[in-house]
Scaffold this motif. Structure first.
Motif, PDB file in Angstrom:
ATOM      1  N   ALA A  33     -26.585 -52.160  41.384  1.00  0.00           N
ATOM      2  CA  ALA A  33     -25.146 -52.029  41.621  1.00  0.00           C
ATOM      3  C   ALA A  33     -24.352 -52.708  40.511  1.00  0.00           C
ATOM      4  CB  ALA A  33     -24.780 -52.627  42.977  1.00  0.00           C
ATOM      5  N   GLY A  34     -24.838 -53.855  40.070  1.00  0.00           N
ATOM      6  CA  GLY A  34     -24.157 -54.567  38.997  1.00  0.00           C
ATOM      7  C   GLY A  34     -24.196 -53.843  37.670  1.00  0.00           C
ATOM      8  N   ASP A  35     -25.187 -52.974  37.484  1.00  0.00           N
ATOM      9  CA  ASP A  35     -25.310 -52.209  36.243  1.00  0.00           C
ATOM     10  C   ASP A  35     -24.480 -50.929  36.246  1.00  0.00           C
ATOM     11  OD1 ASP A  35     -27.033 -54.070  35.159  1.00  0.00           O
ATOM     12  OD2 ASP A  35     -28.857 -52.994  35.728  1.00  0.00           O
ATOM     13  N   ALA A  36     -23.885 -50.576  37.385  1.00  0.00           N
ATOM     14  CA  ALA A  36     -23.128 -49.322  37.474  1.00  0.00           C
ATOM     15  C   ALA A  36     -21.915 -49.362  36.548  1.00  0.00           C
ATOM     16  CB  ALA A  36     -22.685 -49.084  38.913  1.00  0.00           C
ATOM     17  N   ARG A  37     -21.681 -48.261  35.874  1.00  0.00           N
ATOM     18  CA  ARG A  37     -20.557 -48.162  34.943  1.00  0.00           C
ATOM     19  C   ARG A  37     -19.576 -47.050  35.328  1.00  0.00           C
ATOM     20  NH1 ARG A  37     -21.983 -52.314  34.525  1.00  0.00           N
ATOM     21  NH2 ARG A  37     -22.843 -53.477  32.751  1.00  0.00           N
ATOM     22  N   ILE A  38     -19.975 -46.189  36.240  1.00  0.00           N
ATOM     23  CA  ILE A  38     -19.109 -45.087  36.674  1.00  0.00           C
ATOM     24  C   ILE A  38     -18.729 -45.251  38.140  1.00  0.00           C
ATOM     25  CG2 ILE A  38     -18.970 -42.589  37.056  1.00  0.00           C
ATOM     26  CD1 ILE A  38     -20.793 -42.273  34.610  1.00  0.00           C
ATOM     27  N   GLY A  39     -19.695 -45.468  39.002  1.00  0.00           N
ATOM     28  CA  GLY A  39     -19.417 -45.639  40.412  1.00  0.00           C
ATOM     29  C   GLY A  39     -20.704 -45.876  41.178  1.00  0.00           C
ATOM     30  N   VAL A  40     -20.568 -46.409  42.384  1.00  0.00           N
ATOM     31  CA  VAL A  40     -21.700 -46.610  43.289  1.00  0.00           C
ATOM     32  C   VAL A  40     -21.473 -45.748  44.517  1.00  0.00           C
ATOM     33  CG1 VAL A  40     -23.017 -48.239  44.681  1.00  0.00           C
ATOM     34  CG2 VAL A  40     -22.069 -48.977  42.490  1.00  0.00           C
ATOM     35  N   LEU A  41     -22.508 -45.036  44.924  1.00  0.00           N
ATOM     36  CA  LEU A  41     -22.463 -44.197  46.116  1.00  0.00           C
ATOM     37  C   LEU A  41     -23.359 -44.808  47.178  1.00  0.00           C
ATOM     38  CD1 LEU A  41     -21.801 -41.500  47.590  1.00  0.00           C
ATOM     39  CD2 LEU A  41     -23.752 -40.498  46.380  1.00  0.00           C
ATOM     40  N   ASP A  42     -22.789 -45.130  48.323  1.00  0.00           N
ATOM     41  CA  ASP A  42     -23.532 -45.692  49.455  1.00  0.00           C
ATOM     42  C   ASP A  42     -23.720 -44.586  50.486  1.00  0.00           C
ATOM     43  OD1 ASP A  42     -24.650 -47.166  51.472  1.00  0.00           O
ATOM     44  OD2 ASP A  42     -22.911 -48.462  51.812  1.00  0.00           O
ATOM     45  N   ILE A  43     -24.947 -44.068  50.580  1.00  0.00           N
ATOM     46  CA  ILE A  43     -25.256 -42.946  51.464  1.00  0.00           C
ATOM     47  C   ILE A  43     -25.741 -43.494  52.804  1.00  0.00           C
ATOM     48  CG2 ILE A  43     -26.602 -40.833  51.751  1.00  0.00           C
ATOM     49  CD1 ILE A  43     -27.032 -40.870  48.682  1.00  0.00           C
ATOM     50  N   GLY A  44     -24.997 -43.259  53.861  1.00  0.00           N
ATOM     51  CA  GLY A  44     -25.325 -43.838  55.157  1.00  0.00           C
ATOM     52  C   GLY A  44     -24.900 -45.293  55.199  1.00  0.00           C
ATOM     53  N   ALA A  45     -23.602 -45.531  55.030  1.00  0.00           N
ATOM     54  CA  ALA A  45     -23.095 -46.884  54.815  1.00  0.00           C
ATOM     55  C   ALA A  45     -23.212 -47.776  56.044  1.00  0.00           C
ATOM     56  CB  ALA A  45     -21.631 -46.815  54.373  1.00  0.00           C
ATOM     57  N   GLY A  46     -23.295 -47.200  57.231  1.00  0.00           N
ATOM     58  CA  GLY A  46     -23.387 -48.019  58.434  1.00  0.00           C
ATOM     59  C   GLY A  46     -22.179 -48.935  58.570  1.00  0.00           C
ATOM     60  N   THR A  47     -22.433 -50.200  58.891  1.00  0.00           N
ATOM     61  CA  THR A  47     -21.330 -51.155  59.046  1.00  0.00           C
ATOM     62  C   THR A  47     -20.932 -51.791  57.724  1.00  0.00           C
ATOM     63  OG1 THR A  47     -22.781 -53.030  59.553  1.00  0.00           O
ATOM     64  CG2 THR A  47     -22.051 -51.652  61.410  1.00  0.00           C
ATOM     65  N   GLY A  48     -21.588 -51.423  56.621  1.00  0.00           N
ATOM     66  CA  GLY A  48     -21.055 -51.776  55.313  1.00  0.00           C
ATOM     67  C   GLY A  48     -21.788 -52.806  54.490  1.00  0.00           C
ATOM     68  N   ARG A  49     -23.052 -53.070  54.771  1.00  0.00           N
ATOM     69  CA  ARG A  49     -23.744 -54.106  53.989  1.00  0.00           C
ATOM     70  C   ARG A  49     -23.909 -53.712  52.531  1.00  0.00           C
ATOM     71  NH1 ARG A  49     -22.733 -58.697  56.419  1.00  0.00           N
ATOM     72  NH2 ARG A  49     -22.575 -58.202  58.625  1.00  0.00           N
ATOM     73  N   VAL A  50     -24.350 -52.490  52.251  1.00  0.00           N
ATOM     74  CA  VAL A  50     -24.488 -52.043  50.864  1.00  0.00           C
ATOM     75  C   VAL A  50     -23.116 -51.873  50.228  1.00  0.00           C
ATOM     76  CG1 VAL A  50     -25.242 -50.141  49.378  1.00  0.00           C
ATOM     77  CG2 VAL A  50     -26.758 -50.997  51.174  1.00  0.00           C
ATOM     78  N   THR A  51     -22.164 -51.354  50.972  1.00  0.00           N
ATOM     79  CA  THR A  51     -20.812 -51.179  50.448  1.00  0.00           C
ATOM     80  C   THR A  51     -20.221 -52.510  49.992  1.00  0.00           C
ATOM     81  OG1 THR A  51     -20.405 -49.256  51.866  1.00  0.00           O
ATOM     82  CG2 THR A  51     -18.477 -50.396  51.002  1.00  0.00           C
ATOM     83  N   MET A  52     -20.304 -53.520  50.832  1.00  0.00           N
ATOM     84  CA  MET A  52     -19.752 -54.825  50.489  1.00  0.00           C
ATOM     85  C   MET A  52     -20.474 -55.435  49.295  1.00  0.00           C
ATOM     86  SD  MET A  52     -17.222 -55.356  52.579  1.00  0.00           S
ATOM     87  CE  MET A  52     -16.951 -57.116  52.483  1.00  0.00           C
ATOM     88  N   MET A  53     -21.797 -55.348  49.289  1.00  0.00           N
ATOM     89  CA  MET A  53     -22.556 -55.867  48.158  1.00  0.00           C
ATOM     90  C   MET A  53     -22.158 -55.170  46.869  1.00  0.00           C
ATOM     91  SD  MET A  53     -25.227 -54.948  45.990  1.00  0.00           S
ATOM     92  CE  MET A  53     -26.020 -53.612  46.888  1.00  0.00           C
ATOM     93  N   SER A  54     -21.992 -53.851  46.918  1.00  0.00           N
ATOM     94  CA  SER A  54     -21.635 -53.080  45.728  1.00  0.00           C
ATOM     95  C   SER A  54     -20.256 -53.463  45.210  1.00  0.00           C
ATOM     96  CB  SER A  54     -21.690 -51.584  46.037  1.00  0.00           C
ATOM     97  OG  SER A  54     -22.992 -51.190  46.425  1.00  0.00           O
ATOM     98  N   LEU A  55     -19.319 -53.706  46.120  1.00  0.00           N
ATOM     99  CA  LEU A  55     -17.983 -54.136  45.702  1.00  0.00           C
ATOM    100  C   LEU A  55     -18.029 -55.484  44.995  1.00  0.00           C
ATOM    101  CD1 LEU A  55     -15.776 -53.154  48.769  1.00  0.00           C
ATOM    102  CD2 LEU A  55     -15.554 -52.273  46.450  1.00  0.00           C
ATOM    103  N   MET A  56     -18.859 -56.377  45.498  1.00  0.00           N
ATOM    104  CA  MET A  56     -18.923 -57.717  44.929  1.00  0.00           C
ATOM    105  C   MET A  56     -19.693 -57.751  43.610  1.00  0.00           C
ATOM    106  SD  MET A  56     -17.091 -59.280  47.018  1.00  0.00           S
ATOM    107  CE  MET A  56     -16.476 -59.093  48.700  1.00  0.00           C
ATOM    108  N   GLU A  57     -20.715 -56.927  43.489  1.00  0.00           N
ATOM    109  CA  GLU A  57     -21.579 -56.977  42.310  1.00  0.00           C
ATOM    110  C   GLU A  57     -21.081 -56.115  41.159  1.00  0.00           C
ATOM    111  OE1 GLU A  57     -24.190 -58.917  41.851  1.00  0.00           O
ATOM    112  OE2 GLU A  57     -23.989 -59.808  43.849  1.00  0.00           O
ATOM    113  N   SER A  58     -20.248 -55.127  41.442  1.00  0.00           N
ATOM    114  CA  SER A  58     -19.815 -54.184  40.408  1.00  0.00           C
ATOM    115  C   SER A  58     -18.318 -54.301  40.157  1.00  0.00           C
ATOM    116  CB  SER A  58     -20.168 -52.754  40.807  1.00  0.00           C
ATOM    117  OG  SER A  58     -19.271 -52.274  41.807  1.00  0.00           O
ATOM    118  N   ARG A  59     -17.856 -53.549  39.169  1.00  0.00           N
ATOM    119  CA  ARG A  59     -16.419 -53.462  38.885  1.00  0.00           C
ATOM    120  C   ARG A  59     -15.961 -52.006  38.927  1.00  0.00           C
ATOM    121  NH1 ARG A  59     -17.122 -57.720  40.116  1.00  0.00           N
ATOM    122  NH2 ARG A  59     -16.686 -59.704  39.081  1.00  0.00           N
TER     123      ARG A  59
END
Length: 241
Positions: A33-59
């Motif tokens: 997620a931290g290496d993403a340069r275009i965007g991160v896609l969270d497939i099956g986000a549920g309550t948001g653990r991957v989504t939140m991590m991706s927001l914090m680790e990426s820009r």
């Protein structure tokens, strides 16, 4: 998947499982997620653990795809509590990835704790949608399903948690059932006088080996990322044509 899937589990997931899952998600996917340069896609986000991590680790922008209304409610509540600048980077899509109009929005796609719950036909429908949402050369990472049916019932007990005067607990039992894995969750709430309520929710999983998953994905333009041998996560990259 129906809009009311997870209607029972959504109430208990964050209480009983999310803390450990948050640690696991960070360990498995934070570097990508931290290496993403275009965007991160969270497939099956549920309550948001991957989504939140991706927001914090990426820009970059984050697209959270979650068709289940019950799981999307805590996801939206979690996002609503974020600062405005973080909320501006995340978009929630209330449908399956196949139904979402996403094309070339990400160079990293993460699918955590989801693939095992998709029947083979549903998996085959997901892969071209993932390829469409990624840019060429983008990465797809997902937690592998069980490779085979369990030989005997497998039980996992969740650590009890207290909220105010009530104690919450539960367990999960995985059993082989005619080529599928029946996953039954039991939850309970207790007060000072004993049991207040109990709930049961059942899900199904379909086993597949790592080699089978790679073969399926190669049909849709993906190839294994070199050097990625994690036994839990399969990392693929979309070929550049």
């Amino acid at each position: 998947m129906q809009p009311d899937d997870y209607a029972v589990s959504a109430e208990f997931y964050d209480v009983l499982q999310a803390h450990q899952d948050e640690i696991r998600v960070h360990h498995l996917y934070a570097r990508d997620a931290g290496d993403a340069r275009i965007g991160v896609l969270d497939i099956g986000a549920g309550t948001g653990r991957v989504t939140m991590m991706s927001l914090m680790e990426s820009r970059v922008g984050v697209h959270a795809v979650e068709p289940a209304r019950a799981m999307r409610a805590p996801l939206m509540t979690r996002l609503a509590a974020l600062p405005t600048e973080l909320r501006a980077r995340v978009t929630v899509h209330p449908q399956t990835l196949e139904e979402a109009p996403l094309r070339g929005v990400a160079d990293v796609a993460i699918c955590h704790n989801t693939i095992a719950g998709l029947a083979p036909d549903a998996r085959h429908a997901l892969w071209p949608a993932a390829a469409q949402a990624l840019v060429p050369g983008g990465s797809l990472l997902f937690q592998l399903p069980p490779a085979r049916l369990p030989d005997k019932d497998i039980m996992r007990v969740f650590p009890n948690q207290r909220i105010g005067e009530h104690e919450y607990g539960g367990h999960m039992v995985m059993s082989a059932d005619e080529g599928r894995i029946r996953t039954r969750f039991g939850y309970w709430v207790r007060g000072s006088g004993g049991a207040l309520r109990e709930h049961i929710e059942t899900f199904w999983m379909w086993p597949a080996t790592r080699a089978e998953m790679i073969s399926d994905l190669e049909e849709h333009g993906f190839t294994p990322l070199p050097g990625r041998t994690d036994p839990v996560v399969l990392a693929m990259t979309l070929r550049q044509w």
